[in-house]
Design a protein around this motif. Structure first.
Motif, mmCIF file in Angstrom:
data_model
loop_
_atom_site.group_PDB
_atom_site.id
_atom_site.type_symbol
_atom_site.label_atom_id
_atom_site.label_comp_id
_atom_site.label_asym_id
_atom_site.label_seq_id
_atom_site.Cartn_x
_atom_site.Cartn_y
_atom_site.Cartn_z
ATOM 1 N N ILE A 106 -7.928 106.320 93.495
ATOM 2 C CA ILE A 106 -8.385 107.619 93.986
ATOM 3 C C ILE A 106 -9.226 107.380 95.233
ATOM 4 C CG2 ILE A 106 -9.731 109.692 93.510
ATOM 5 C CD1 ILE A 106 -9.152 109.302 90.546
ATOM 6 N N PHE A 107 -8.885 108.100 96.277
ATOM 7 C CA PHE A 107 -9.622 108.018 97.549
ATOM 8 C C PHE A 107 -10.262 109.384 97.782
ATOM 9 C CE2 PHE A 107 -9.912 105.735 101.704
ATOM 10 C CZ PHE A 107 -10.543 106.723 102.422
ATOM 11 N N TYR A 108 -11.607 109.435 97.761
ATOM 12 C CA TYR A 108 -12.309 110.713 97.909
ATOM 13 C C TYR A 108 -13.258 110.672 99.101
ATOM 14 C CZ TYR A 108 -15.814 114.338 97.236
ATOM 15 O OH TYR A 108 -16.681 115.387 97.441
ATOM 16 N N THR A 109 -13.186 111.714 99.935
ATOM 17 C CA THR A 109 -14.140 111.894 101.029
ATOM 18 C C THR A 109 -14.924 113.172 100.764
ATOM 19 O OG1 THR A 109 -12.596 110.875 102.591
ATOM 20 C CG2 THR A 109 -14.424 112.116 103.523
ATOM 21 N N GLY A 110 -16.252 113.070 100.759
ATOM 22 C CA GLY A 110 -17.066 114.254 100.502
ATOM 23 C C GLY A 110 -18.502 113.896 100.208
ATOM 24 N N ASN A 111 -19.108 114.600 99.260
ATOM 25 C CA ASN A 111 -20.524 114.376 98.971
ATOM 26 C C ASN A 111 -20.722 113.606 97.671
ATOM 27 O OD1 ASN A 111 -20.754 116.285 96.645
ATOM 28 N ND2 ASN A 111 -20.295 117.824 98.210
ATOM 29 N N GLY A 112 -21.947 113.149 97.490
ATOM 30 C CA GLY A 112 -22.263 112.310 96.346
ATOM 31 C C GLY A 112 -22.136 113.023 95.010
ATOM 32 N N ARG A 113 -22.408 114.320 94.978
ATOM 33 C CA ARG A 113 -22.329 115.068 93.721
ATOM 34 C C ARG A 113 -20.895 115.051 93.183
ATOM 35 N NH1 ARG A 113 -20.963 120.163 92.371
ATOM 36 N NH2 ARG A 113 -20.741 120.793 94.560
ATOM 37 N N ILE A 114 -19.933 115.389 94.046
ATOM 38 C CA ILE A 114 -18.527 115.360 93.620
ATOM 39 C C ILE A 114 -18.059 113.914 93.450
ATOM 40 C CG2 ILE A 114 -16.178 116.116 94.161
ATOM 41 C CD1 ILE A 114 -18.109 118.384 93.564
ATOM 42 N N GLY A 115 -18.609 113.018 94.254
ATOM 43 C CA GLY A 115 -18.255 111.605 94.127
ATOM 44 C C GLY A 115 -18.530 111.070 92.734
ATOM 45 N N ARG A 116 -19.636 111.508 92.141
ATOM 46 C CA ARG A 116 -19.968 111.088 90.779
ATOM 47 C C ARG A 116 -18.959 111.637 89.764
ATOM 48 N NH1 ARG A 116 -24.742 111.159 93.528
ATOM 49 N NH2 ARG A 116 -26.260 109.544 92.988
ATOM 50 N N ILE A 117 -18.513 112.865 89.984
ATOM 51 C CA ILE A 117 -17.504 113.468 89.102
ATOM 52 C C ILE A 117 -16.190 112.700 89.205
ATOM 53 C CG2 ILE A 117 -16.115 115.545 88.702
ATOM 54 C CD1 ILE A 117 -18.544 117.182 89.693
ATOM 55 N N VAL A 118 -15.797 112.368 90.436
ATOM 56 C CA VAL A 118 -14.559 111.612 90.669
ATOM 57 C C VAL A 118 -14.635 110.247 89.987
ATOM 58 C CG1 VAL A 118 -13.158 110.475 92.442
ATOM 59 C CG2 VAL A 118 -13.998 112.795 92.819
ATOM 60 N N MET A 119 -15.760 109.573 90.168
ATOM 61 C CA MET A 119 -15.912 108.231 89.604
ATOM 62 C C MET A 119 -15.925 108.269 88.079
ATOM 63 S SD MET A 119 -18.600 105.382 90.892
ATOM 64 C CE MET A 119 -18.361 103.647 90.524
ATOM 65 N N SER A 120 -16.541 109.299 87.523
ATOM 66 C CA SER A 120 -16.571 109.451 86.066
ATOM 67 C C SER A 120 -15.167 109.677 85.514
ATOM 68 C CB SER A 120 -17.483 110.620 85.694
ATOM 69 O OG SER A 120 -17.482 110.847 84.303
ATOM 70 N N ALA A 121 -14.378 110.524 86.191
ATOM 71 C CA ALA A 121 -13.000 110.773 85.761
ATOM 72 C C ALA A 121 -12.148 109.503 85.892
ATOM 73 C CB ALA A 121 -12.397 111.911 86.590
ATOM 74 N N ALA A 122 -12.352 108.765 86.973
ATOM 75 C CA ALA A 122 -11.581 107.540 87.202
ATOM 76 C C ALA A 122 -11.906 106.478 86.160
ATOM 77 C CB ALA A 122 -11.864 107.006 88.607
ATOM 78 N N ALA A 123 -13.166 106.437 85.726
ATOM 79 C CA ALA A 123 -13.599 105.411 84.771
ATOM 80 C C ALA A 123 -12.845 105.515 83.447
ATOM 81 C CB ALA A 123 -15.098 105.528 84.530
ATOM 82 N N LYS A 124 -12.440 106.704 83.066
ATOM 83 C CA LYS A 124 -11.729 106.893 81.797
ATOM 84 C C LYS A 124 -10.386 106.177 81.788
ATOM 85 C CE LYS A 124 -13.995 111.335 81.008
ATOM 86 N NZ LYS A 124 -13.849 112.804 81.004
ATOM 87 N N HIS A 125 -9.821 105.972 82.972
ATOM 88 C CA HIS A 125 -8.524 105.284 83.080
ATOM 89 C C HIS A 125 -8.661 103.913 83.752
ATOM 90 C CE1 HIS A 125 -6.439 108.945 81.861
ATOM 91 N NE2 HIS A 125 -7.134 109.617 82.761
#
Length: 484
Positions: A191-210
């Motif tokens: 997953i490649f995400y560009t944006g802010n840290g708040r959404i970045g944490r959500i992205v990283m949390s979702a990615a961690a499950k897989h």
């Protein structure tokens, strides 16, 4: 006709379809990669007026900024990838040691699989497709999720990518939180995400499950240190272009605040005021060369920063606002308290605070004690010692001396953050590497099979194995001769 909903089931079906097409090997061929990159260039050439119009609708972005900072930069990425792709795809031959003699080895770059790219609204064309260039060059299937905050560009990307690129392997999904959530529930290969840290944490949390790896291109408060004894006009122009000339401060690498000394601050302010008037006139809210604030929420956020009682009396230039047209004039604030609201979040807008220090070397402590590492940091100085101290002392995604933001355009430099400003990097070959797995390959023959590694184990074998692993020729000879 019932509107089609993109939900978790639709996301699962999309990923499954792309995995089938990736598994068929379609994206792995050199010819497919080249064809997609060439199609992307043609897409930009054929539709540049539409792209500029969409960016104007979303951000009131001047044509110059759209054509150069979004379209031309993306085209350069495609051209570079086309030029270097064969070289990038070739295995890297590496040395082996006496431990595996006789042998040869190489590192093979292979595509990760099916990847998700989630982009930002501030450069909605460039930041959507620039990572996709790397993903295509590396041979992946891609899903692009543009930002819904820039709806005209998002809609245009859906149409153009669908028309111009291979839709069996490259897709665009529009939408907001529900669609993004549905995508993040799926298993991706990156997953490649560009944006802010708040959404970045959500992205990283979702990615961690897989256990999915991520690249997070975030932001932060990018400082500018201004030393004395420099060319004031050139300094001011370069700061202005990095701040207000980059989407009116709505850029992750825009200067967020300036640090200088009390003695030098008046000269700095005077030249900034003069050059701002030269660029944007006496009524900057009417200028066609400056972008508007993206939406009413961000306008209210920036207004709140300006109205903070700790800084409202510190405005020495600008501050004018046009709520109807979502415009805020370039604004300079002098001697801002470090505990004010404006100094405790990324500004991402046309406000530029100036902090005062006793001596310029104190700037490094100000930056390093801020609690997070910026995406970029800038220094204006002619002093060799100060430049060396800056590079040695300041930890940031990237550093620039005597300019701002230009490191973004140097394809031989990695672009990415550190700490809370992000992880991973891209641009040039770094984009190819970001979407590739570096596979280690060792080749051996059936010749030279030594009984040394097989049981029964003896003290002589142990000594010889230790010598071989240690890589000492003298030690190997000693072990063979039985010397202690």
């Amino acid at each position: 006709m019932k509107e089609q909903v993109f939900d978790e089931e639709a996301a699962r079906s999309l990923v499954k379809e792309l995995r089938v097409n990736f598994a068929a090997g379609k994206t792995r061929s050199y010819d497919w990669r080249v064809a997609q990159l060439k199609s992307m260039i043609k897409m930009m050439e054929d539709h540049e007026p539409e792209i500029v119009a969409a960016l104007r609708e979303d951000l009131s972005k001047p044509e110059m900024e759209s054509s150069i900072y979004e379209i031309a930069l993306l085209k350069n990425s495609c051209v570079l990838a086309l030029k270097e792709l064969k070289h990038w795809m070739m295995p890297d031959k590496v040395k082996t040691s006496i431990t595996t003699f006789p042998s040869s080895a190489e590192i093979v770059s292979e595509p990760l699989g099916v990847v998700l790219v989630m982009s930002a609204w501030n450069y909605p064309f460039l930041l959507s497709l620039d990572p996709v260039v790397g993903a295509i060059a590396a041979g992946n299937a891609v899903v692009l999720k543009p930002s819904e905050v820039a709806p005209a560009t998002s809609s245009l990307l859906l149409r153009l990518v669908g028309q111009c690129l291979d839709s069996s392997c490259i897709r665009v999904v529009e939408g907001a939180v529900p669609e993004t959530s549905a995508l993040l529930l799926q298993k991706w290969d990156k997953i490649f995400y560009t944006g802010n840290g708040r959404i970045g944490r959500i992205v990283m949390s979702a990615a961690a499950k897989h256990l999915t790896p991520v690249v997070l291109e975030l932001g932060g408060k990018c400082p500018v240190i201004v030393d004395s004894g420099i060319n004031l006009q050139v300094m001011a122009r370069r700061i202005i272009m990095g701040k207000w000339g980059c989407n009116n401060g709505q850029a992750c690498i825009s200067p967020d605040y300036i640090i200088t000394t009390m003695d030098y601050a008046p000269k700095l302010v005077d030249v900034l005021k003069h050059e701002l008037e030269q660029f944007y006139g006496k009524s900057p809210l009417e200028s066609k060369d400056i972008s508007r604030i993206v939406n009413s929420n961000h306008f209210a956020r920036l207004t709140n920063l300006l109205d903070d009682e700790k800084v409202s009396g510190k405005i020495i230039h600008g501050g004018e606002r046009d709520k109807t047209n979502l415009k805020i004039a370039p604004t300079i604030l002098l001697d801002v308290p470090r505990d004010s609201l404006i100094m405790n979040e990324e500004i991402f807008g046309p406000l530029l605070p100036i902090l005062i220090v006793d001596k310029v070397e104190d700037s490094f402590n100000v930056i390093n004690s801020s609690g997070s590492k910026p995406l970029a940091a800038y220094l204006f100085s002619n002093k060799k010692e100060l430049k060396e101290q800056f590079v040695k002392t300041v930890s940031a995604g990237g550093l620039v001396v005597n300019d701002t933001t230009l490191h973004l355009a140097v394809h031989t430099l990695p672009f990415g953050g550190v700490g809370e400003s992000g992880m991973g990097a891209y641009h040039g070959k770094f984009s190819f590497d970001a979407f590739s797995h570096k596979k280690a390959v060792l080749y051996r023959s059936f010749v030279g099979d030594a009984p040394l590694r097989y049981p029964p184990y003896t003290s002589k074998k142990l000594k010889l194995m230790k010598a071989l692993l240690g890589g000492s020729l003298f030690g190997i000879i000693r072990a063979l001769l039985g010397w202690s």
